[in-house]
Scaffold this motif. Sequence first.
Motif, PDB file in Angstrom:
ATOM      1  N   ARG A   1       4.591   7.863  -2.309  1.00 55.88           N
ATOM      2  CA  ARG A   1       4.817   6.728  -1.420  1.00 55.88           C
ATOM      3  C   ARG A   1       3.722   6.700  -0.353  1.00 55.88           C
ATOM      4  O   ARG A   1       3.411   7.706   0.265  1.00 55.88           O
ATOM      5  N   TYR A   2       3.143   5.529  -0.152  1.00 57.34           N
ATOM      6  CA  TYR A   2       2.121   5.337   0.875  1.00 57.34           C
ATOM      7  C   TYR A   2       2.645   4.339   1.891  1.00 57.34           C
ATOM      8  O   TYR A   2       3.260   3.350   1.530  1.00 57.34           O
ATOM      9  N   ASN A   3       2.380   4.568   3.155  1.00 56.32           N
ATOM     10  CA  ASN A   3       2.777   3.629   4.197  1.00 56.32           C
ATOM     11  C   ASN A   3       1.591   3.189   5.044  1.00 56.32           C
ATOM     12  O   ASN A   3       1.771   2.683   6.133  1.00 56.32           O
ATOM     13  N   MET A   4       0.371   3.385   4.523  1.00 56.26           N
ATOM     14  CA  MET A   4      -0.817   3.016   5.283  1.00 56.26           C
ATOM     15  C   MET A   4      -1.192   1.562   5.016  1.00 56.26           C
ATOM     16  O   MET A   4      -1.038   1.067   3.908  1.00 56.26           O
ATOM     17  N   ILE A   5      -1.700   0.912   6.040  1.00 57.81           N
ATOM     18  CA  ILE A   5      -2.250  -0.433   5.854  1.00 57.81           C
ATOM     19  C   ILE A   5      -3.591  -0.277   5.136  1.00 57.81           C
ATOM     20  O   ILE A   5      -4.444   0.503   5.549  1.00 57.81           O
ATOM     21  N   SER A   6      -3.767  -1.016   4.032  1.00 55.58           N
ATOM     22  CA  SER A   6      -5.008  -0.910   3.272  1.00 55.58           C
ATOM     23  C   SER A   6      -6.054  -1.924   3.731  1.00 55.58           C
ATOM     24  O   SER A   6      -7.249  -1.686   3.592  1.00 55.58           O
ATOM     25  N   VAL A   7      -5.615  -3.061   4.280  1.00 58.97           N
ATOM     26  CA  VAL A   7      -6.542  -4.081   4.770  1.00 58.97           C
ATOM     27  C   VAL A   7      -5.766  -5.040   5.658  1.00 58.97           C
ATOM     28  O   VAL A   7      -4.570  -5.253   5.456  1.00 58.97           O
ATOM     29  N   ALA A   8      -6.442  -5.623   6.647  1.00 56.37           N
ATOM     30  CA  ALA A   8      -5.800  -6.596   7.540  1.00 56.37           C
ATOM     31  C   ALA A   8      -6.832  -7.617   8.012  1.00 56.37           C
ATOM     32  O   ALA A   8      -7.996  -7.271   8.225  1.00 56.37           O
ATOM     33  N   ARG A   9      -6.396  -8.864   8.163  1.00 56.02           N
ATOM     34  CA  ARG A   9      -7.253  -9.946   8.653  1.00 56.02           C
ATOM     35  C   ARG A   9      -6.432 -10.895   9.520  1.00 56.02           C
ATOM     36  O   ARG A   9      -5.246 -11.122   9.265  1.00 56.02           O
ATOM     37  N   ILE A  10      -7.073 -11.500  10.502  1.00 57.79           N
ATOM     38  CA  ILE A  10      -6.431 -12.533  11.322  1.00 57.79           C
ATOM     39  C   ILE A  10      -6.440 -13.841  10.532  1.00 57.79           C
ATOM     40  O   ILE A  10      -7.490 -14.268  10.047  1.00 57.79           O
ATOM     41  N   GLY A  11      -5.273 -14.480  10.405  1.00 58.76           N
ATOM     42  CA  GLY A  11      -5.151 -15.712   9.642  1.00 58.76           C
ATOM     43  C   GLY A  11      -5.410 -16.948  10.481  1.00 58.76           C
ATOM     44  O   GLY A  11      -5.597 -16.869  11.700  1.00 58.76           O
TER      45      GLY A  11
ATOM     46  N   ASP B   1      -3.418 -19.074  11.471  1.00 55.50           N
ATOM     47  CA  ASP B   1      -2.323 -19.288  12.427  1.00 55.50           C
ATOM     48  C   ASP B   1      -2.293 -18.198  13.500  1.00 55.50           C
ATOM     49  O   ASP B   1      -1.326 -18.056  14.229  1.00 55.50           O
ATOM     50  N   ASN B   2      -3.362 -17.382  13.571  1.00 58.32           N
ATOM     51  CA  ASN B   2      -3.526 -16.291  14.544  1.00 58.32           C
ATOM     52  C   ASN B   2      -2.555 -15.138  14.353  1.00 58.32           C
ATOM     53  O   ASN B   2      -2.422 -14.294  15.235  1.00 58.32           O
ATOM     54  N   ARG B   3      -1.886 -15.075  13.201  1.00 61.45           N
ATOM     55  CA  ARG B   3      -1.090 -13.883  12.885  1.00 61.45           C
ATOM     56  C   ARG B   3      -1.978 -12.895  12.135  1.00 61.45           C
ATOM     57  O   ARG B   3      -2.979 -13.276  11.520  1.00 61.45           O
ATOM     58  N   LEU B   4      -1.610 -11.623  12.191  1.00 69.54           N
ATOM     59  CA  LEU B   4      -2.325 -10.585  11.461  1.00 69.54           C
ATOM     60  C   LEU B   4      -1.706 -10.485  10.064  1.00 69.54           C
ATOM     61  O   LEU B   4      -0.508 -10.215   9.934  1.00 69.54           O
ATOM     62  N   TYR B   5      -2.506 -10.721   9.036  1.00 73.38           N
ATOM     63  CA  TYR B   5      -2.070 -10.604   7.638  1.00 73.38           C
ATOM     64  C   TYR B   5      -2.546  -9.261   7.125  1.00 73.38           C
ATOM     65  O   TYR B   5      -3.704  -8.888   7.319  1.00 73.38           O
ATOM     66  N   PHE B   6      -1.660  -8.525   6.431  1.00 70.75           N
ATOM     67  CA  PHE B   6      -2.068  -7.206   5.960  1.00 70.75           C
ATOM     68  C   PHE B   6      -1.312  -6.794   4.707  1.00 70.75           C
ATOM     69  O   PHE B   6      -0.263  -7.334   4.375  1.00 70.75           O
ATOM     70  N   ALA B   7      -1.917  -5.830   4.003  1.00 69.79           N
ATOM     71  CA  ALA B   7      -1.323  -5.247   2.802  1.00 69.79           C
ATOM     72  C   ALA B   7      -1.133  -3.756   3.036  1.00 69.79           C
ATOM     73  O   ALA B   7      -1.896  -3.129   3.769  1.00 69.79           O
ATOM     74  N   ILE B   8      -0.120  -3.215   2.388  1.00 65.34           N
ATOM     75  CA  ILE B   8       0.179  -1.780   2.437  1.00 65.34           C
ATOM     76  C   ILE B   8      -0.263  -1.183   1.097  1.00 65.34           C
ATOM     77  O   ILE B   8      -0.083  -1.808   0.048  1.00 65.34           O
TER      78      ILE B   8
ATOM     79  N   HIS C   1      -1.249  -0.712  -8.387  1.00 59.77           N
ATOM     80  CA  HIS C   1      -2.343  -1.588  -7.993  1.00 59.77           C
ATOM     81  C   HIS C   1      -2.223  -1.893  -6.507  1.00 59.77           C
ATOM     82  O   HIS C   1      -1.174  -1.654  -5.904  1.00 59.77           O
ATOM     83  N   GLY C   2      -3.291  -2.405  -5.946  1.00 57.69           N
ATOM     84  CA  GLY C   2      -3.257  -2.706  -4.523  1.00 57.69           C
ATOM     85  C   GLY C   2      -4.375  -3.636  -4.102  1.00 57.69           C
ATOM     86  O   GLY C   2      -5.286  -3.932  -4.872  1.00 57.69           O
ATOM     87  N   ILE C   3      -4.269  -4.086  -2.862  1.00 59.15           N
ATOM     88  CA  ILE C   3      -5.289  -4.930  -2.242  1.00 59.15           C
ATOM     89  C   ILE C   3      -6.012  -4.084  -1.200  1.00 59.15           C
ATOM     90  O   ILE C   3      -5.381  -3.539  -0.301  1.00 59.15           O
ATOM     91  N   PHE C   4      -7.340  -3.986  -1.335  1.00 60.32           N
ATOM     92  CA  PHE C   4      -8.137  -3.231  -0.374  1.00 60.32           C
ATOM     93  C   PHE C   4      -9.207  -4.106   0.265  1.00 60.32           C
ATOM     94  O   PHE C   4      -9.940  -3.652   1.125  1.00 60.32           O
ATOM     95  N   GLY C   5      -9.303  -5.345  -0.184  1.00 60.55           N
ATOM     96  CA  GLY C   5     -10.241  -6.291   0.393  1.00 60.55           C
ATOM     97  C   GLY C   5      -9.669  -7.690   0.347  1.00 60.55           C
ATOM     98  O   GLY C   5      -9.177  -8.123  -0.691  1.00 60.55           O
ATOM     99  N   MET C   6      -9.697  -8.384   1.494  1.00 56.81           N
ATOM    100  CA  MET C   6      -9.232  -9.771   1.543  1.00 56.81           C
ATOM    101  C   MET C   6      -9.825 -10.431   2.775  1.00 56.81           C
ATOM    102  O   MET C   6     -10.200  -9.764   3.738  1.00 56.81           O
ATOM    103  N   ASP C   7      -9.912 -11.768   2.714  1.00 58.89           N
ATOM    104  CA  ASP C   7     -10.399 -12.521   3.862  1.00 58.89           C
ATOM    105  C   ASP C   7     -10.006 -13.980   3.688  1.00 58.89           C
ATOM    106  O   ASP C   7      -9.690 -14.429   2.583  1.00 58.89           O
ATOM    107  N   PHE C   8     -10.055 -14.719   4.785  1.00 60.88           N
ATOM    108  CA  PHE C   8      -9.757 -16.147   4.779  1.00 60.88           C
ATOM    109  C   PHE C   8     -11.055 -16.935   4.729  1.00 60.88           C
ATOM    110  O   PHE C   8     -12.026 -16.578   5.395  1.00 60.88           O
TER     111      PHE C   8
END
Length: 195
Positions: A14-24, A26-33, A68-75
Amino acid sequence: NYQFKHAPYEYSTRYNMISVARIGPDNRLYFAIMYSKSIYTLDTKTGKVEDMGWYLPTDRYSPDENRHGIFGMDFDNKGVLWYAVTSLNNYESNVEHGIPASLFRWDIARGGKPEWAGILGTPERGGAWISEVSIYKKDNILYAANSNHSLDGPGLIGIDLNIFEPTMKNMTEPLTDKYFDPTDPGYIESNTFIH
């Protein structure tokens, strides 16, 4: 004290680390675990965390994966989220072989659904492990760092979203990258090198 969902498949760690995060947009922080099923948002003004839902349009990314996971994302410059999904199949009982990473598009802030945009890379050089995705907003160019093609150097993939997005459903070229062919001698050497 928010508890994130975990998708163990046959992989029990089990992992609980954030793998990536970006400001959307709507000014919220979007992120994947790491190895979670969802993309989450954090409203930094209220502290509210929201599960935006499953980031794949299907149940699994690949029938041969164990996570599988998300380690890269952007708007992009229209506020649409683009992200790469990287998948692994390194069960203890079998030696890992390559599963190409794919690009996805999700108009997440406006209630859209995840869309598969194809294997990330070119037919001759598919993306294996995508460690970062960044979009240069002015020109709407997506850059993806491909950091694990094993025996050769890392790659940098560039996609002009202005050209690609209108045609992404018309993809016809097959992946010919030998890294993803388990019978290729170079793949076998690569696999032995990894393990």
